[in-house]
Enzyme design. Structure first.
Site, PDB file in Angstrom:
ATOM      1  N   ASP A 164       0.827  -1.195   0.000  1.00 27.83           N
ATOM      2  CA  ASP A 164       0.000   0.000   0.000  1.00 27.83           C
ATOM      3  C   ASP A 164       0.867   1.252   0.000  1.00 27.83           C
ATOM      4  OD1 ASP A 164      -2.449   1.726   0.752  1.00 27.83           O
ATOM      5  OD2 ASP A 164      -3.261  -0.316   0.784  1.00 27.83           O
TER       6      ASP A 164
ATOM      7  N   ASP B 280       9.790   6.226   3.181  1.00 29.51           N
ATOM      8  CA  ASP B 280       9.890   5.347   4.342  1.00 29.51           C
ATOM      9  C   ASP B 280       8.627   4.514   4.474  1.00 29.51           C
ATOM     10  OD1 ASP B 280      10.384   4.142   6.743  1.00 29.51           O
ATOM     11  OD2 ASP B 280      10.442   5.987   7.922  1.00 29.51           O
TER      12      ASP B 280
ATOM     13  N   HIS C 215      -4.059   5.591   3.341  1.00 26.77           N
ATOM     14  CA  HIS C 215      -4.738   4.347   3.004  1.00 26.77           C
ATOM     15  C   HIS C 215      -4.092   3.135   3.671  1.00 26.77           C
ATOM     16  CE1 HIS C 215      -6.306   1.081   0.400  1.00 26.77           C
ATOM     17  NE2 HIS C 215      -7.356   1.877   0.248  1.00 26.77           N
TER      18      HIS C 215
ATOM     19  N   ILE D 116      -9.281   1.402  19.015  1.00 23.68           N
ATOM     20  CA  ILE D 116     -10.085   0.319  18.467  1.00 23.68           C
ATOM     21  C   ILE D 116      -9.416  -1.036  18.680  1.00 23.68           C
ATOM     22  CG2 ILE D 116     -11.038   1.854  16.706  1.00 23.68           C
ATOM     23  CD1 ILE D 116      -9.119   0.445  14.696  1.00 23.68           C
TER      24      ILE D 116
ATOM     25  N   ASN E  97     -14.660  -0.219  -6.340  1.00 24.53           N
ATOM     26  CA  ASN E  97     -15.789   0.568  -5.819  1.00 24.53           C
ATOM     27  C   ASN E  97     -16.547   1.331  -6.905  1.00 24.53           C
ATOM     28  OD1 ASN E  97     -14.958  -0.103  -3.110  1.00 24.53           O
ATOM     29  ND2 ASN E  97     -13.365   1.442  -3.304  1.00 24.53           N
TER      30      ASN E  97
ATOM     31  N   SER F 124     -11.720  -1.970  -0.124  1.00 24.44           N
ATOM     32  CA  SER F 124     -10.412  -2.063   0.531  1.00 24.44           C
ATOM     33  C   SER F 124     -10.593  -2.494   1.984  1.00 24.44           C
ATOM     34  CB  SER F 124      -9.685  -0.721   0.480  1.00 24.44           C
ATOM     35  OG  SER F 124      -9.243  -0.420  -0.813  1.00 24.44           O
TER      36      SER F 124
END
Length: 530
Positions: free
Chosen positions: A242, A266, A274, A292, A367, A429
């Site tokens: 990603d 990096d 994302h 969470i 999507n 995703s």
């Protein structure tokens, strides 16, 4: 006569002196030989100069070994007092006994250590000792006419340790080696005289997450995350190909392993966001009082592999390099949370390479709200994932069709963001991240499971939500997949060439009479079930 009298007097004096000396020394000898406390009035006559020893604390009941248990008669093999007691040895679910150790918050009871002196289990076997190594506990039910020899042979085939037996019901409670439990359970089921083999599930009040925003994570109970009670005996790594991951996020502390960047920059920073969103869904720390809970919070880590630029786009060549890097550096699962409509033979070769290395590959279908095949979701060996909402409906923006192998929650998913933030995201995703994390949990539960076995468990256990076109094999159900001990392998077929997706081994297998729709991909016609 005077001489005799003197001799008698001298003898008597010597005798009295010896008697006096013996009387004086006797209390000291007695005090040294007898460990019982010396009475206060006798202390003066003992060796007063010797300091009294420090008092030794009386061991608590939980530290005192219990008396040697007497096994109850058993029709099967004698139980071995090695594993911890099963939940049946505890009081009724939800009851609290301060004299007994609390069960582990997660995992099969076979991982818990029995408190010495605890009550005997109701199975008729001895009070077990603490478990020396991780194990998974099963209940084996023998057929009514099974012989003692058949029982012994069956348990030997499963490489099991007998915890206890229930003669009245023909049951044996056994521990199977954690890394090979599923395969051993299959061997047990196939043995003569065995009627049933099932996981020894813990029941009672569910542990409550201390993550302050857990209540907002509607997808976790939806996929059965909170009901997973199988022990996580191993580890798994999810390579997230990603935009990088913000390693400074407090909910991702300690969750990352070294990765690599193929677009510069990096891997531990995320200029887009994302990749950090995906990392939170996959492996945010749980019960840390922060934010969470990640699906793969136990035993799962993230390998950030940067293949997309700051704008969230990338090239096949960089993605191919990232896939090979992940496969060569121990990734158990590879998450490709991006899509495009064009097929690439080179990308397919990289995916084949990763599959042959044992990786589970998961990708987003896209999507655009269309059924047009996208890649890498449509590649062979890839679990293509569509987006379902709170009502288990296909999200309006989600792609669907032959590239969909599974559906998963992907609407309003709360996750981590750059800069120690949290945000809700919607899209395939997020759905793909939930499936990737679940695949990693299955690998951590059963380190010996192949990628095909893991895919098979995900597909067979999927909830019958939507149609085959919308969710493929069904909607992700981690709670059921975690207790699936089947070893049948499934290799996603993809849609390139004449392939039509699938295979469909989940709840839609019986839908053979569904309407047939003809679609064209790369000028080659193929059919699919609508």
């Amino acid at each position: 006569m005077r001489i005799r009298s003197r001799r008698r007097t001298g003898f008597r004096a010597g005798f009295l002196a010896a008697l006096y000396l013996f009387s004086a020394l006797m209390p000291a000898y007695t005090a040294a030989a007898d460990p019982t406390p010396t009475p206060p009035d006798a202390a003066a006559s003992s060796v007063a100069a010797s300091p009294s020893p420090e008092p030794i604390a009386e061991p608590s009941p939980l530290e005192t070994p219990s008396s040697t248990p007497t096994p109850a008669p058993s029709p099967g093999p004698s139980p071995s007092p090695t594993p911890a007691p099963s939940p049946g040895a505890q009081s009724s679910p939800g009851a609290s006994d301060p004299t007994q150790p609390a069960p582990p918050p997660d995992g099969n009871p076979a991982q818990a250590s029995a408190a010495p002196g605890a009550s005997q289990p109701p199975y008729g076997g001895p009070a077990p000792a603490p478990v020396a190594s991780p194990a998974v506990r099963y209940i084996v039910t023998f057929s009514r006419n099974a012989t003692a020899q058949q029982r012994a042979v069956a348990l030997a085939a499963g490489d099991s340790t007998t915890v206890a037996t229930v003669p009245a019901l023909g049951l044996a409670v056994v521990d199977l080696p954690a890394g090979r439990a599923a395969a051993r359970a299959v061997a047990l089921r196939a043995s003569a005289g065995v009627a049933r083999v099932e996981l020894d599930r813990g029941r009672g009040v569910q542990a409550v997450s201390t993550d302050p925003r857990y209540a907002e994570q509607w997808s976790l109970p939806k996929i059965g995350w909170a009901s997973v009670s199988v022990p996580v005996s191993g580890k798994a790594i999810v390579a997230i190909l990603d935009t990088g991951v913000d390693a400074a996020h407090p909910d991702l502390a300690g969750r990352l392993v070294p990765g690599a960047s193929f677009v510069g920059g990096d891997t531990l920073t995320d200029p887009n966001g994302h990749g950090t969103w995906m990392a939170g869904i996959v492996a945010a720390a749980t019960r840390n009082g922060e934010g969470i809970a990640g699906i793969g919070s136990a035993g799962v880590q993230v390998m950030p592999v940067r293949v997309l630029g700051a704008d969230g786009t990338g090239w096949d060549s960089d993605i191919i390099s990232g896939i090979l890097y992940a496969a060569d550096n121990g990734a158990d699962v590879i998450l490709l949370a991006f899509s495009a409509p064009g097929y690439s033979g080179a990308l397919q070769s990289a995916i084949d390479y990763a599959w042959d290395k044992g990786a589970v590959i998961v990708a987003a279908t896209g999507n655009d709200g269309v059924s047009t095949p996208t890649y890498p979701a449509g590649d062979r060996g890839v679990i293509g994932v569509s987006n379902t909402d709170r009502q288990d409906r296909l999200a309006a923006t989600s792609n669907f069709g032959s590239t969909t192998f599974l559906g998963a929650p992907g609407t309003d998913i709360l996750t981590t963001g750059p800069g120690a933030t949290y945000r809700e995201i919607t899209g395939t995703s997020a759905s793909a991240a939930e499936v990737a994390a679940s695949a990693a949990v299955l690998r951590a539960i059963d380190p010996d499971a192949t990628n095909g076995t893991i895919v098979g468990r995900l597909a067979r256990s999927a909830a019958p939500v939507g149609s085959r076109t919308e969710t493929g094999n069904g909607r992700l159900d981690l709670g059921k997949a975690a207790v699936d001990a089947g070893t049948a392998e499934v290799h996603p077929a993809g849609v390139a060439g004449r392939a039509i997706g699938g295979p469909f081994v989940g709840p839609y297998l019986a839908a053979a009479s569904a309407p047939v729709v003809t679609t064209t991909v790369a000028n080659l016609a193929y059919t699919e079930n609508a």
